[in-house]
Each structure stands twice: as C-alpha cells, then as structure tokens.
Design a protein around this motif. Structure first.
Motif, PDB file in Angstrom:
ATOM      1  N   PHE A 241     -15.519   2.750 -58.793  1.00 11.13           N
ATOM      2  CA  PHE A 241     -14.758   3.521 -57.818  1.00 11.13           C
ATOM      3  C   PHE A 241     -13.308   3.049 -57.822  1.00 11.13           C
ATOM      4  O   PHE A 241     -13.037   1.848 -57.933  1.00 11.13           O
ATOM      5  CB  PHE A 241     -15.336   3.346 -56.416  1.00 11.13           C
ATOM      6  N   TYR A 242     -12.394   3.983 -57.689  1.00  2.15           N
ATOM      7  CA  TYR A 242     -10.974   3.675 -57.518  1.00  2.15           C
ATOM      8  C   TYR A 242     -10.589   4.002 -56.082  1.00  2.15           C
ATOM      9  O   TYR A 242     -10.847   5.103 -55.592  1.00  2.15           O
ATOM     10  CB  TYR A 242     -10.130   4.487 -58.504  1.00  2.15           C
ATOM     11  N   TRP A 243      -9.984   3.036 -55.427  1.00  2.60           N
ATOM     12  CA  TRP A 243      -9.664   3.192 -54.000  1.00  2.60           C
ATOM     13  C   TRP A 243      -8.320   2.518 -53.737  1.00  2.60           C
ATOM     14  O   TRP A 243      -8.163   1.330 -53.985  1.00  2.60           O
ATOM     15  CB  TRP A 243     -10.763   2.538 -53.163  1.00  2.60           C
ATOM     16  N   ARG A 244      -7.353   3.286 -53.285  1.00  2.00           N
ATOM     17  CA  ARG A 244      -6.005   2.758 -53.065  1.00  2.00           C
ATOM     18  C   ARG A 244      -5.534   2.053 -54.337  1.00  2.00           C
ATOM     19  O   ARG A 244      -5.477   2.671 -55.396  1.00  2.00           O
ATOM     20  CB  ARG A 244      -5.973   1.861 -51.829  1.00  2.00           C
ATOM     21  N   ASP A 245      -5.236   0.760 -54.260  1.00  2.00           N
ATOM     22  CA  ASP A 245      -4.814   0.047 -55.479  1.00  2.00           C
ATOM     23  C   ASP A 245      -5.929  -0.858 -55.994  1.00  2.00           C
ATOM     24  O   ASP A 245      -5.675  -1.853 -56.664  1.00  2.00           O
ATOM     25  CB  ASP A 245      -3.549  -0.775 -55.211  1.00  2.00           C
ATOM     26  N   GLU A 246      -7.186  -0.507 -55.691  1.00  2.00           N
ATOM     27  CA  GLU A 246      -8.333  -1.321 -56.078  1.00  2.00           C
ATOM     28  C   GLU A 246      -9.217  -0.570 -57.079  1.00  2.00           C
ATOM     29  O   GLU A 246      -9.283   0.656 -57.067  1.00  2.00           O
ATOM     30  CB  GLU A 246      -9.192  -1.670 -54.856  1.00  2.00           C
ATOM     31  N   VAL A 247      -9.895  -1.351 -57.923  1.00  2.00           N
ATOM     32  CA  VAL A 247     -10.970  -0.801 -58.733  1.00  2.00           C
ATOM     33  C   VAL A 247     -12.237  -1.572 -58.369  1.00  2.00           C
ATOM     34  O   VAL A 247     -12.216  -2.793 -58.194  1.00  2.00           O
ATOM     35  CB  VAL A 247     -10.678  -0.907 -60.251  1.00  2.00           C
ATOM     36  N   VAL A 248     -13.333  -0.840 -58.211  1.00  4.42           N
ATOM     37  CA  VAL A 248     -14.594  -1.437 -57.766  1.00  4.42           C
ATOM     38  C   VAL A 248     -15.696  -1.089 -58.763  1.00  4.42           C
ATOM     39  O   VAL A 248     -16.314  -0.021 -58.675  1.00  4.42           O
ATOM     40  CB  VAL A 248     -14.985  -0.917 -56.364  1.00  4.42           C
ATOM     41  N   PRO A 249     -15.955  -1.935 -59.766  1.00  7.66           N
ATOM     42  CA  PRO A 249     -17.111  -1.687 -60.646  1.00  7.66           C
ATOM     43  C   PRO A 249     -18.388  -1.806 -59.817  1.00  7.66           C
ATOM     44  O   PRO A 249     -18.657  -2.860 -59.234  1.00  7.66           O
ATOM     45  CB  PRO A 249     -17.005  -2.793 -61.697  1.00  7.66           C
ATOM     46  N   TYR A 250     -19.180  -0.739 -59.749  1.00 10.63           N
ATOM     47  CA  TYR A 250     -20.239  -0.716 -58.742  1.00 10.63           C
ATOM     48  C   TYR A 250     -21.642  -0.719 -59.318  1.00 10.63           C
ATOM     49  O   TYR A 250     -22.517  -1.437 -58.841  1.00 10.63           O
ATOM     50  CB  TYR A 250     -20.038   0.510 -57.847  1.00 10.63           C
ATOM     51  N   TYR A 251     -21.889   0.117 -60.307  1.00 13.40           N
ATOM     52  CA  TYR A 251     -23.193   0.131 -60.965  1.00 13.40           C
ATOM     53  C   TYR A 251     -22.973  -0.057 -62.458  1.00 13.40           C
ATOM     54  O   TYR A 251     -22.262   0.724 -63.092  1.00 13.40           O
ATOM     55  CB  TYR A 251     -23.920   1.458 -60.725  1.00 13.40           C
ATOM     56  N   GLY A 252     -23.573  -1.090 -63.006  1.00 15.22           N
ATOM     57  CA  GLY A 252     -23.415  -1.353 -64.426  1.00 15.22           C
ATOM     58  C   GLY A 252     -24.709  -1.820 -65.044  1.00 15.22           C
ATOM     59  O   GLY A 252     -25.631  -2.253 -64.349  1.00 15.22           O
ATOM     60  N   GLY A 253     -24.775  -1.744 -66.347  1.00 16.10           N
ATOM     61  CA  GLY A 253     -25.966  -2.222 -67.037  1.00 16.10           C
ATOM     62  C   GLY A 253     -25.751  -2.203 -68.531  1.00 16.10           C
ATOM     63  O   GLY A 253     -24.813  -1.577 -69.035  1.00 16.10           O
ATOM     64  N   GLY A 254     -26.611  -2.912 -69.221  1.00  8.06           N
ATOM     65  CA  GLY A 254     -26.493  -2.991 -70.666  1.00  8.06           C
ATOM     66  C   GLY A 254     -27.822  -2.789 -71.357  1.00  8.06           C
ATOM     67  O   GLY A 254     -28.888  -3.052 -70.789  1.00  8.06           O
ATOM     68  N   MET A 255     -27.762  -2.322 -72.585  1.00  7.59           N
ATOM     69  CA  MET A 255     -28.948  -2.215 -73.424  1.00  7.59           C
ATOM     70  C   MET A 255     -29.326  -3.628 -73.888  1.00  7.59           C
ATOM     71  O   MET A 255     -28.538  -4.573 -73.756  1.00  7.59           O
ATOM     72  CB  MET A 255     -28.653  -1.311 -74.621  1.00  7.59           C
TER      73      MET A 255
END
Length: 357
Positions: A241-255
């Motif tokens: 998510f991008y919010w104001r001057d922030e980036v928020v990696p929220y859901y991630g995953g890898g193979m």
C-alpha cells in the motif's frame, strides 16, 4: 446503512456521531487523508473489502460537528467458536481505532463503541493504535505482543543500500547477481500463487484470492502488486500500500526457490528502490509478533522494533485474548495444516481465516 445519531449531554450540542452511509464515503476519505492520526486502514474502502471478502459485519462511525467530520472509528465484529466474540479495529488491518481532531470527538466515538460492544455482548473491544489512546485508564488494557518496523528512506539508492546491515546487504546483492528482476502486475494472479505457497509452508490458512483482487480494485494505484522473477519464472511477490509518503509492504510470499536465490531479500530491496523513486520517504515493514521469524527478518534489515500499544476493553471476557500462533493450543493445528495438499489448503483456508485478524 441507515445513519443514527447520539449525543451525550456532556458533548457540544452540535457534536454528534453517525454511521457512514454510501454518500458519506468521499468526505470520510477526505477527512482521513487530512487527519494526522489517521492511517491507510481508516479509509472507507475497507468496509466493502472486508464485508464482501469475509461476510463480516462492520460499523463505520464518524463524529460530526457543524456539518464537518471531526473523527472516525471503523469497527468490525468477529464471532467464532475458536477465537471468541469480539468487536474492534478492522479485521486484517494492523492499525486502527479512533482518529479524531479533538478529545470531545474521541470521547464521543469511544462511547459509540462501548454502547455497541454492550449491545452485541462481545467478550472484548480492541483498538489497534500506533500511539496509546487511553494511557493510565484502568478500563483499558494493553499487552506486549505486536511490534511494528518503520524507517525513513531517502531518494538515493546507494544511501538506502548502505543503511542495510552488512549480512543482509550481502543477501540483496546475491539476488541481484542471480539475475532477479522486479515488475508490476495489474492483477493478483502471480502474487496469490507465491503467497499461497508461502503461507502453506508456515502452516497458516490462506486468504481467498477474491480478497486480494478486491484490495487492488478498491485502492487502485495505492495498492501495488510487485512480482520477482528469474528468467521469467516466479520467485516471489508482494502486495503493498502507498499512503502519503509511506510504502507499506503488506502481503508477501515466495515460491520454494526463493530461499535459494535470496528472493524475499531482493523483493523488499526492489520495492524500496521503486518506492523511493515514487517519492516514498518512510518504509513501513508492518507488524510482527515478538519471537517470530518475521520479527528477526525485519530486525536484520536494521529496522528498530516499535511496540504497538493495542488496547483492549473487557466485557463478557475475563482475560485478554491470546490469538497467537505461538500459543501452544494452536501448534497442533499448524502442524496438521502444513501436511495438507496445497490445493486442499487453498480450498479450506478462506473458510477459517476470516476469524484470524
């Protein structure tokens, strides 16, 4: 929803609390974007996302004075045999609670939440604060469970790279040398594949794919799906998510291959690069539970843990909730879930995860 009004005698005559109706959404979001205390998770879009994805009941209260919104409080009800009956900040949102411009508005919204909690007969009410809202108030309890990791970044890649501790920086460079590349998708298909594979290995039920698609549809350019590949093959992915001057990696995953090629390490670096170029100056790594692998991973990036003073008010319950994977009573479930075939886990997961917020 039909708007309702209540106004305690102590409040100013023109101050009232109402439930957000569809025609209120634009001004609700205008307030949230301007209010210093508000977060991305206070935006009105979360109501439709949560209700449509998980069939949960929500109440979006706002305080109004002289025709202007002066405070908001999104709430969601959870009713589960396994996890109890609760009312609180939006399910699956790491921040939440009252965002208001005055103590009077905050008090009024607290009163609306208290009234609703009693009417529903919940065990407890929960606020998910970045800053404690009721310090010293004996009616509210906190617990040491969650921390968040937030750190300033600059617009200079070299400066950001050098700020990463040496061992972690070596992992990022490993991914670069192995030819990993990042790209942005306009859908959640590959992201869901990587995410579902990852959570299954952790023994955690998967969210429905519809949920991620609704996030992308609802929040548009403020919701980015970034995919990491090697020679065209999927390695990892993250929804941010991008919010104001922030980036928020929220859901991630890898193979499974991600561990061998430093896929997750490269992924967060690639996101940091792209976010910095987009103008983000704060990287919010999100919340983690104390004592978990995610907590250790984020510390290895040089981020300092910041305690999240979540607050709980007890009603029918006699003790604070302990919905924590480190809780021994959930360990057997986690072990069993890891053994399920992935297609079966993906089929069953959405029916369970709606109560895991």
């Amino acid at each position: 929803m039909v708007a309702t009004e209540t106004a305690p005698a102590a409040a100013a005559a023109s101050l009232s609390v109402k439930l957000m109706a569809p025609h209120d959404r634009a001004r609700w979001d205008a307030f949230v974007r301007a209010c210093p205390d508000a977060t991305f998770f206070h935006l009105s879009g979360w109501q439709s996302v949560i209700e449509q994805s998980f069939k949960l009941k929500t109440w979006f209260y706002y305080a109004e004075q002289d025709g202007q919104i002066v405070g908001v409080l999104p709430l969601c009800e959870i009713k589960s045999r396994l996890f109890g009956h609760a009312l609180g900040a939006m399910q699956f949102c790491v921040y939440g609670g009252v965002a208001a411009l005055s103590d009077e508005a905050r008090t009024l919204l607290d009163g609306a939440a208290d009234k609703l909690a009693r009417e529903l007969g919940v065990g407890h009410l929960e606020y998910r604060n970045l800053v404690a809202a009721h310090p010293g108030d004996p009616a509210w309890h906190t617990k040491e469970l969650y921390v968040t990791f937030r750190k300033a970044i600059s617009g200079d890649d070299e400066e950001n790279m050098n700020a990463i501790p040496r061992k972690q920086r070596a992992m990022v460079r490993k991914g670069i040398k192995l030819g990993l590349v990042g790209e942005v998708d306009d859908n959640v298909d590959r992201m869901f594949e990587a995410y579902a594979s990852s959570v299954h290995r952790l023994g955690t039920p998967v969210f429905p794919k519809k949920y991620f698609a609704l996030l992308k549809e609802t929040f548009g350019d403020e919701c980015e799906v970034r995919v990491i590949t090697q020679n065209g093959a999927l390695v990892a992915a993250v929804l941010s998510f991008y919010w104001r001057d922030e980036v928020v990696p929220y859901y991630g995953g890898g193979m499974p291959i991600a561990r061998d090629v430093a896929g997750n390490d490269f992924m967060y670096w690639n996101l940091m690069q792209a976010a910095a170029a987009r103008g983000a100056r704060l990287f919010d790594f999100g919340r983690s539970k104390l004592g978990t692998g995610a907590y250790d991973f984020k510390k290895n990036w040089g981020f300092t843990a910041q305690h999240l003073p979540y607050e709980y008010k007890l009603y029918a319950a006699s003790e604070l909730p302990d919905n924590n994977p480190l809780n021994p009573k959930y360990q057997l479930f986690i072990k069993m879930w890891k053994k399920l075939p992935l297609p079966l886990a993906n089929l069953l997961g959405p029916h369970i995860v709606r109560n895991l917020g």
